[in-house]
Motif scaffolding. Structure first.
Motif, PDB file in Angstrom:
ATOM      1  N   PRO A 134       0.814  -1.213   0.000  1.00 34.09           N
ATOM      2  CA  PRO A 134       0.000   0.000   0.000  1.00 34.09           C
ATOM      3  C   PRO A 134       0.852   1.269   0.000  1.00 34.09           C
ATOM      4  O   PRO A 134       1.856   1.367   0.706  1.00 34.09           O
ATOM      5  CB  PRO A 134      -0.813  -0.115   1.294  1.00 34.09           C
ATOM      6  N   ASP A 198      -9.443   3.457  -1.712  1.00 34.84           N
ATOM      7  CA  ASP A 198      -8.023   3.747  -1.510  1.00 34.84           C
ATOM      8  C   ASP A 198      -7.334   2.651  -0.699  1.00 34.84           C
ATOM      9  O   ASP A 198      -6.226   2.845  -0.182  1.00 34.84           O
ATOM     10  CB  ASP A 198      -7.842   5.107  -0.830  1.00 34.84           C
ATOM     11  N   THR A 199      -7.994   1.471  -0.575  1.00 32.35           N
ATOM     12  CA  THR A 199      -7.407   0.338   0.157  1.00 32.35           C
ATOM     13  C   THR A 199      -7.486  -0.943  -0.678  1.00 32.35           C
ATOM     14  O   THR A 199      -8.135  -1.917  -0.284  1.00 32.35           O
ATOM     15  CB  THR A 199      -8.123   0.123   1.512  1.00 32.35           C
ATOM     16  N   HIS A 201      -5.506  -3.244  -1.050  1.00 34.63           N
ATOM     17  CA  HIS A 201      -4.914  -4.411  -0.385  1.00 34.63           C
ATOM     18  C   HIS A 201      -5.931  -5.132   0.495  1.00 34.63           C
ATOM     19  O   HIS A 201      -5.712  -6.284   0.873  1.00 34.63           O
ATOM     20  CB  HIS A 201      -3.712  -3.988   0.462  1.00 34.63           C
ATOM     21  N   ARG A 202      -7.034  -4.490   0.824  1.00 33.65           N
ATOM     22  CA  ARG A 202      -8.118  -5.130   1.586  1.00 33.65           C
ATOM     23  C   ARG A 202      -9.152  -5.632   0.577  1.00 33.65           C
ATOM     24  O   ARG A 202      -9.962  -4.874   0.073  1.00 33.65           O
ATOM     25  CB  ARG A 202      -8.741  -4.149   2.574  1.00 33.65           C
TER      26      ARG A 202
END
Length: 332
Positions: A134, A198-199, A201-202
């Protein structure tokens, strides 16, 4: 490859406890994606908890008339199961469209839903990638992105989800069941994958340390019992990931669409349920021009990049072709 410990879980609660005791551990099913990522250095677990021998390998009817599919059922066994073929033909078609026969013999249902993107930047640890690290950026935005997302992406990630099975299960309103240290839980597949935002990676809404135990498919909708199909477009006829796919089920009476289910693959970070298209079609005449208008309603939100605008036209044509085939079959 980083050295790792290996431990075989004896039961579901034991598997969850093993992962909870070691935050650097990962569950191992068929390993068809995880092991590849370990070889490339993308995944670096300190321990693998083997869940393949857990009692999660059955496919059973539910009291409501649906099916419960255990997490360790292989893709091959899922596609060949007589009740899956009879009740949910588009699910069988989707599974058979994904991977080679050898991979389907190893890959599991739970692992299929959790597989990672095949974006080249994600797989190359020498390149930046917000999904892998991230805050490092998304080079696919200006780089190689011809097979990347046109729906639901963000400036932080434009990768697509690779599952064919997940697209069919999304159209069927499947529910993922899981186990945690605090007990069992469930997530509708529509809520299972998180928006990129904006995440990136989740990727899923699974609680930390959760083990997928199965997927419950509700009773087949009228549309799926009437006519259904999974159609995948790829860059070569042999095994390849989709550049676009459609899971469709259509129920037509007196030339009018009574019910329709549509989900798209290879166009977003998750299987994309085409709700706008479904709303546009329900109650409309089952005609090609209406199928095209419904596709346009869904694809109005598309934000293609420099080299993947072709996917808008491809998906429009794919929707029209598949729904026209189903409507013509219903009229015979």
């Amino acid at each position: 490859m980083k050295e790792f410990a290996y431990q075989r879980a004896e039961d579901v609660s034991g598997a969850v406890a093993l992962l909870g005791a070691d935050p650097d551990a990962r569950f191992l099913g068929g390993g068809t994606n995880l092991v590849d990522l370990m070889k490339s250095g993308v995944e670096r677990p300190g321990r693998l908890v083997d869940v393949r021998q857990l009692p999660l390998g059955a496919i059973e009817s539910t009291p409501e008339g649906g099916l419960r599919i255990g997490a360790t059922v292989t893709n091959s066994d899922l596609a060949a199961h007589p009740e899956v073929r009879r009740r949910y033909p588009l699910l069988t078609q989707a599974v058979l469209a994904g991977a080679s026969g050898q991979l389907r013999n190893m890959a599991t249902v739970g692992g299929n839903l959790l597989q990672r993107t095949r974006c080249g930047y994600f797989a190359d640890v020498t390149k930046p990638c917000n999904k892998r690290e991230p805050g490092t950026g998304c080079p696919a935005l200006e780089g190689e992105h011809h097979n990347h997302a046109i729906l639901g992406a963000s400036e932080h990630c434009v990768a697509t989800h690779p599952s064919d099975m997940g697209v069919a299960l999304t159209a069927l309103d499947a529910v993922v069941t899981y186990e945690t240290a605090d007990g069992p839980g469930e997530l509708p597949l529509a809520d299972f994958y998180l928006p990129v935002g904006d995440t990136p990676h989740r990727e899923t809404a699974l609680p930390p340390g959760a083990l997928i135990t199965g997927v419950t498919v509700p009773p087949a909708p009228v549309a799926a019992r009437s006519r259904s199909r999974y159609r995948k477009v790829r860059e070569r006829a042999s095994y390849a990931f989709a550049i676009g796919s459609v899971a469709a089920a259509l129920d037509v009476s007196d030339g009018v669409v009574r019910e329709v289910r549509l989900a798209f693959g290879a166009v977003a970070s998750r299987p994309w349920r085409a709700r706008a298209a479904e709303r546009a079609l329900t109650g409309a005449p089952a005609e090609a021009e209406n199928f095209a208008a419904a596709a346009d309603a869904e694809l109005a939100a598309a934000r293609p990049l420099r080299d993947n605008a072709y996917k808008v036209t491809l998906m429009r044509n794919l929707v029209v072709a598949v729904l026209t085939e189903l409507a013509e079959e219903a009229a015979r």
